[in-house]
Design a protein around this motif. Structure first.
Motif, short mmCIF file in Angstrom:
data_model
loop_
_atom_site.label_atom_id
_atom_site.label_comp_id
_atom_site.label_asym_id
_atom_site.label_seq_id
_atom_site.Cartn_x
_atom_site.Cartn_y
_atom_site.Cartn_z
N SER A 1 -10.43 -2.40 3.75
CA SER A 1 -11.80 -2.23 3.28
C SER A 1 -11.85 -2.34 1.76
CB SER A 1 -12.35 -0.86 3.70
OG SER A 1 -11.67 0.18 3.00
N ALA B 1 -9.15 1.94 -4.27
CA ALA B 1 -8.14 2.98 -4.44
C ALA B 1 -6.81 2.37 -4.86
CB ALA B 1 -7.98 3.77 -3.15
N MET B 2 -6.42 1.26 -4.21
CA MET B 2 -5.17 0.60 -4.55
C MET B 2 -5.19 0.05 -5.97
SD MET B 2 -3.09 0.98 -2.03
CE MET B 2 -3.85 2.59 -1.74
N GLU C 1 -4.69 7.49 -1.94
CA GLU C 1 -5.66 6.96 -0.97
C GLU C 1 -6.43 8.05 -0.24
OE1 GLU C 1 -5.75 3.86 2.84
OE2 GLU C 1 -3.86 4.54 1.98
N THR C 2 -5.72 9.07 0.25
CA THR C 2 -6.39 10.11 1.03
C THR C 2 -7.40 10.88 0.19
OG1 THR C 2 -4.53 11.60 0.58
CG2 THR C 2 -4.52 10.42 2.69
N ASN D 1 0.80 4.06 -3.09
CA ASN D 1 0.54 5.48 -2.86
C ASN D 1 1.69 6.35 -3.35
OD1 ASN D 1 -2.09 5.88 -1.54
ND2 ASN D 1 -1.27 4.62 0.10
N LEU E 1 -10.53 8.48 -0.83
CA LEU E 1 -11.47 8.25 0.27
C LEU E 1 -12.22 9.53 0.64
CD1 LEU E 1 -9.39 5.83 2.53
CD2 LEU E 1 -11.18 5.25 0.89
N ARG F 1 -15.58 -5.55 10.09
CA ARG F 1 -14.54 -5.44 9.08
C ARG F 1 -14.34 -6.81 8.47
NH1 ARG F 1 -9.19 -2.37 10.98
NH2 ARG F 1 -8.66 -3.07 8.89
N LEU G 1 -5.90 -5.75 3.05
CA LEU G 1 -6.40 -4.39 2.96
C LEU G 1 -7.58 -4.20 3.91
CD1 LEU G 1 -6.24 -4.10 -0.93
CD2 LEU G 1 -4.59 -3.24 0.73
N MET H 1 0.81 -1.22 0.00
CA MET H 1 0.00 0.00 0.00
C MET H 1 0.84 1.27 0.00
SD MET H 1 -3.25 -0.74 2.53
CE MET H 1 -3.63 1.02 2.52
N GLU H 2 1.85 1.31 0.86
CA GLU H 2 2.67 2.51 0.97
C GLU H 2 3.34 2.86 -0.35
OE1 GLU H 2 6.49 4.14 3.59
OE2 GLU H 2 5.44 2.31 4.20
N THR I 1 -10.68 1.01 0.20
CA THR I 1 -9.22 1.11 0.11
C THR I 1 -8.69 0.23 -1.01
OG1 THR I 1 -9.02 1.57 2.48
CG2 THR I 1 -7.05 0.74 1.36
#
Length: 211
Positions: A154, A160-161, A72-73, A60, A76, A135, A152, A56-57, A157
């Motif tokens: 959700s 987004a990825m 991501e930010t 992004n 969302l 979750r 992940l 993920m990092e 998320t």
């Protein structure tokens, strides 16, 4: 740069080494981008050569390097901003449009057959229930039948990825999801939004009509 890539593979074997990996990923960006754009390697090949990219990092970070936009930010935040109106638009259309939108991205549950996953061009695989009280046990992203991300938090998320990986891996939008990803790109993420299809432009207009 090839030596840097090999060094990056070695760094991944060490614990608590995110800063070093981050620096090497930034340093090898141009080399990696040239490889992805011009050689068009398979997903399996990219997982082998650039495993750090499939976190993920780094998804992004790679998206930021390519577009200068946070992934991501922003996704969302925009989803939260427009979700209520978007659902209203979908419900107002009903019929075939509503049915198609329900399956807008192939979200597969834990009972999905292996063959379904292998045939999926792009899919989000959800294990366990997800709602406001629960979750999921796991959410994964698959591309060309290959699992590229897991763990992940959700579906949002994961989407987004997946969008970020389309940019990072220089992939085309699947034909059946062209309009969906165009909405994400041009309406939610506000990337290249000056030109859009009439269908997406109508949706954008509806989203911005005052209550």
């Amino acid at each position: 740069m090839e030596q840097e890539r090999i060094s990056l593979l070695a760094e991944q074997q060490k614990r608590n080494n995110r800063q070093s990996i981050k620096e090497k990923m930034a340093k090898t960006f141009g080399y990696r981008r040239q490889e992805i754009v011009h050689q068009r390697p398979s997903i399996e090949g990219l997982l082998e050569r650039w495993p750090a990219l499939f976190h993920m990092e780094e998804v992004n970070a790679e998206f930021m390097r390519i577009t200068t936009f946070p992934l991501e930010t922003k996704f969302l935040a925009q989803l939260d901003k427009h979700s209520t109106k978007l659902l209203q638009v979908i419900r107002s259309r009903g019929g075939v449009v509503k049915q198609k939108t329900t399956g807008i991205l192939q979200v597969l549950d834990e009972e999905a057959e292996a063959g379904e996953l292998e045939q999926a061009t792009m899919a989000i695989f959800v294990i366990g229930k997800e709602d406001q009280f629960h979750r999921p046990k796991d959410v994964k992203v698959l591309i060309e039948g290959t699992e590229v991300l897991s763990g992940l938090p959700s579906v949002a998320t994961a989407f987004a990825m997946l969008f970020g990986l389309i940019y990072a891996l220089n992939l085309r939008y699947p034909k059946e999801l062209q309009s969906t990803f165009e909405v994400v790109q041009k309406v939610l993420m506000e990337l290249e939004g000056k030109k859009m299809s009439p269908k997406v432009n109508r949706l954008r207009t509806q989203l911005f009509i005052p209550e």
